[in-house]
Design an enzyme around this catalytic site. Structure first.
Site, PDB file in Angstrom:
ATOM      1  N   ARG A  68       0.969  -1.195  -0.030  1.00  0.00           N
ATOM      2  CA  ARG A  68      -0.106   0.023  -0.116  1.00  0.00           C
ATOM      3  C   ARG A  68       0.847   1.168  -0.413  1.00  0.00           C
ATOM      4  NH1 ARG A  68      -2.128  -4.341   2.175  1.00  0.00           N
ATOM      5  NH2 ARG A  68      -4.743  -4.435   1.804  1.00  0.00           N
TER       6      ARG A  68
ATOM      7  N   HIS B  39      -0.972  -2.496  -4.698  1.00  0.00           N
ATOM      8  CA  HIS B  39      -0.140  -3.344  -5.522  1.00  0.00           C
ATOM      9  C   HIS B  39      -0.021  -2.825  -7.236  1.00  0.00           C
ATOM     10  CE1 HIS B  39      -0.096  -6.585  -2.702  1.00  0.00           C
ATOM     11  NE2 HIS B  39      -0.786  -6.648  -2.830  1.00  0.00           N
TER      12      HIS B  39
ATOM     13  N   HIS C 268       2.811 -12.413  -6.049  1.00  0.00           N
ATOM     14  CA  HIS C 268       1.821 -12.689  -5.307  1.00  0.00           C
ATOM     15  C   HIS C 268       1.457 -13.827  -5.344  1.00  0.00           C
ATOM     16  CE1 HIS C 268      -0.933 -11.018  -2.743  1.00  0.00           C
ATOM     17  NE2 HIS C 268      -0.424 -10.323  -2.311  1.00  0.00           N
TER      18      HIS C 268
ATOM     19  N   ASP D  31      -1.230 -10.336   7.989  1.00  0.00           N
ATOM     20  CA  ASP D  31      -1.292  -9.418   6.942  1.00  0.00           C
ATOM     21  C   ASP D  31      -0.431  -7.692   7.115  1.00  0.00           C
ATOM     22  OD1 ASP D  31      -1.737  -8.148   4.510  1.00  0.00           O
ATOM     23  OD2 ASP D  31      -3.825  -7.742   4.330  1.00  0.00           O
TER      24      ASP D  31
ATOM     25  N   GLU E  35       5.627 -12.105   0.684  1.00  0.00           N
ATOM     26  CA  GLU E  35       6.115 -11.325  -0.799  1.00  0.00           C
ATOM     27  C   GLU E  35       7.021 -10.216  -0.254  1.00  0.00           C
ATOM     28  OE1 GLU E  35       2.423  -9.145  -1.441  1.00  0.00           O
ATOM     29  OE2 GLU E  35       1.507 -10.738   0.222  1.00  0.00           O
TER      30      GLU E  35
HETATM   31  C1  BGC Z   1      -1.581  -7.464   1.067  1.00  0.00           C
HETATM   32  C2  BGC Z   1      -4.137  -7.588   1.553  1.00  0.00           C
HETATM   33  C3  BGC Z   1      -4.775  -8.495   0.416  1.00  0.00           C
HETATM   34  C4  BGC Z   1      -4.108  -8.958  -0.774  1.00  0.00           C
HETATM   35  C5  BGC Z   1      -4.191  -9.451  -2.082  1.00  0.00           C
HETATM   36  C6  BGC Z   1      -1.407  -8.514   0.662  1.00  0.00           C
HETATM   37  O1  BGC Z   1      -0.686  -8.560   0.016  1.00  0.00           O
HETATM   38  O2  BGC Z   1      -1.191  -7.386   2.592  1.00  0.00           O
HETATM   39  O3  BGC Z   1      -4.043  -6.975   2.362  1.00  0.00           O
HETATM   40  O4  BGC Z   1      -5.705  -8.114   0.291  1.00  0.00           O
HETATM   41  O5  BGC Z   1      -2.387  -8.968  -1.139  1.00  0.00           O
HETATM   42  O6  BGC Z   1      -5.461  -8.703  -2.142  1.00  0.00           O
END
Ligand code: BGC
Length: 393
Positions: free
Chosen positions: A119, A144, A219, A291, A357
């Site tokens: 983010r 992303h 991802h 998360d 990630e």
């Molecule tokens: C984020 C999550 C998100 C996910 C997929 C992750 O990298 O931190 O909050 O929901 O990616 O969308």
């Protein structure tokens, strides 16, 4: 017992005739090895996008039963087949059977993430005194890369296989101001599967013609059981990190680097993911589980460092992750809700996949104390992550 020198001596001195078949054998082996230089990535059609662009599926294989498949849409890892402790091969990543799934999907399964992994607060940052606004697509924040990230772009693939590995290089040029980011960015993602070892290496390289920010990652969602009807809560996780970066209620780091010791965020020793995930903890509530970004411990050595290890006791599969990156986002699949129809028609339910990630920290452009994500012209962005598979009793 004869050692090999003695054996060679005996063969040479006593029966030169026996050498001829031996020499023939050596030559044959050499020819076979030379054939190894013809390693090739297999290509097949993966359909057309809604706009009519053809997408291809590239399959990398090794000599030990591992197979990785990547599509030119999003430079996405769509399948990763690895053996369990009995040698049974199964696919350990979530994804879709068809291109349409990847086009419509909002879960980033296996995608190459850019320009900015995770983010950016309010979709805004200041660079060289200028304010940049990028699309917000996650509440008030940008996630992303914005509305159409690198995971939804068409990449150009080239087979760069060598005698010792299947290698697929994918390139994409992101125009200046795409999704609001400055600079024309030329980016390459290279997947390498060595013939003789069960590890998938992902190398990133990028250059820009203007100052910009960049944070690339992959991802993939792993479920080491190979059966995505099961949760990942019994997987045992180790993170080589003594600190994590706590977040606010919109999952933006507060800027603090907090010690994990004595918290549910302590994965310094192998711990079942489900062991503490439902504890009464503000950070777990914000994330609806894990998360968060962990701050990786670095040794004195430069280059690849161990970041994480996941062990699935049922299959015995072990995944070790090594990276050159300073952080790792561990996401326990909290937003999977059984609506995504995945491979083989499987509906991916709550916490049936986990993402690890490797990255720079979320929202770094707004946190001068975090390692910098600025890329300038004449610099080369490089980042490497290795997914190493093995098994254990
Ligand atoms: C984020 C999550 C998100 C996910 C997929 C992750 O990298 O931190 O909050 O929901 O990616 O969308």
């Amino acid at each position: 017992m004869l050692d090999s020198d003695a054996l060679r001596g005996r063969l040479v001195t006593r029966s030169p005739a026996i050498l001829l078949p031996l020499i023939a054998l050596v030559l044959l082996t050499a020819t076979f090895d030379a054939k190894g230089t013809d390693r090739k990535v297999q290509v097949s059609d993966f359909g057309k996008t809604a706009n009519g662009i053809s997408v291809y599926r590239y399959t990398l294989t090794n000599d030990r039963g591992v197979e990785a498949a990547v599509i030119s849409y999003g430079a996405t890892l769509v399948s990763l087949k690895v053996p369990d402790r009995d040698g049974k091969i199964a696919d350990v990543v979530l994804g879709y059977d068809t291109l349409d799934g990847y086009e419509q999907g909002a879960s980033y399964f296996g995608g190459s993430i850019g320009r900015y992994g995770n983010r950016i607060a309010g979709g805004q940052f200041t660079l060289d005194g200028k304010v940049f606004q990028i699309p917000t697509n996650d509440g008030p924040n940008s996630l992303h890369g914005g509305t159409i990230g690198f995971n939804k772009r068409i990449w150009t693939a080239v087979d760069r296989s060598r005698s010792d590995a299947d290698v697929l290089e994918l390139s994409y040029t992101s125009p200046d101001e795409e999704e609001g980011y400055p600079g024309t960015l030329k980016v390459k993602v290279t997947y390498t599967l060595p013939a003789e070892s069960n590890e998938l290496r992902i190398d990133y390289m990028a250059t820009t013609d203007k100052d910009t920010v960049l944070n690339l990652t992959n991802h993939s969602y792993f479920n080491l059981t190979g059966d995505a009807s099961q949760t990942i809560l019994d997987h045992q996780l180790t993170l080589h990190a003594l600190k994590f970066t706590p977040v606010d209620s919109t999952l933006i780091p507060t800027g603090e680097e907090r010690a994990v010791q004595g918290t549910p965020f302590d994965f310094t020793k192998p711990t079942a993911i489900g062991a503490r995930i439902n504890q009464d903890d503000e950070q777990l509530k914000f994330g609806k589980g894990y998360d968060h970004n962990w701050v990786l411990e670095k040794t004195d050595k430069v280059g690849l460092q161990p970041a994480a290890e996941v062990f699935d006791p049922t299959s015995g599969r072990v995944l070790e992750i090594l990276t050159t990156e300073p952080g790792i986002q561990f996401y326990s699949g909290n937003f999977l809700d059984g609506t995504a129809k995945g491979k083989g028609g499987q509906l991916y339910a709550y916490r049936t996949g986990l993402a690890l990630e490797t990255q720079h920290f979320p929202d770094s452009p707004n946190h001068p104390k975090f390692p910098s994500t600025v890329l300038k012209p004449r610099q080369i962005y490089r980042s490497t992550t290795v997914l190493r598979f093995s098994t254990r009793k």
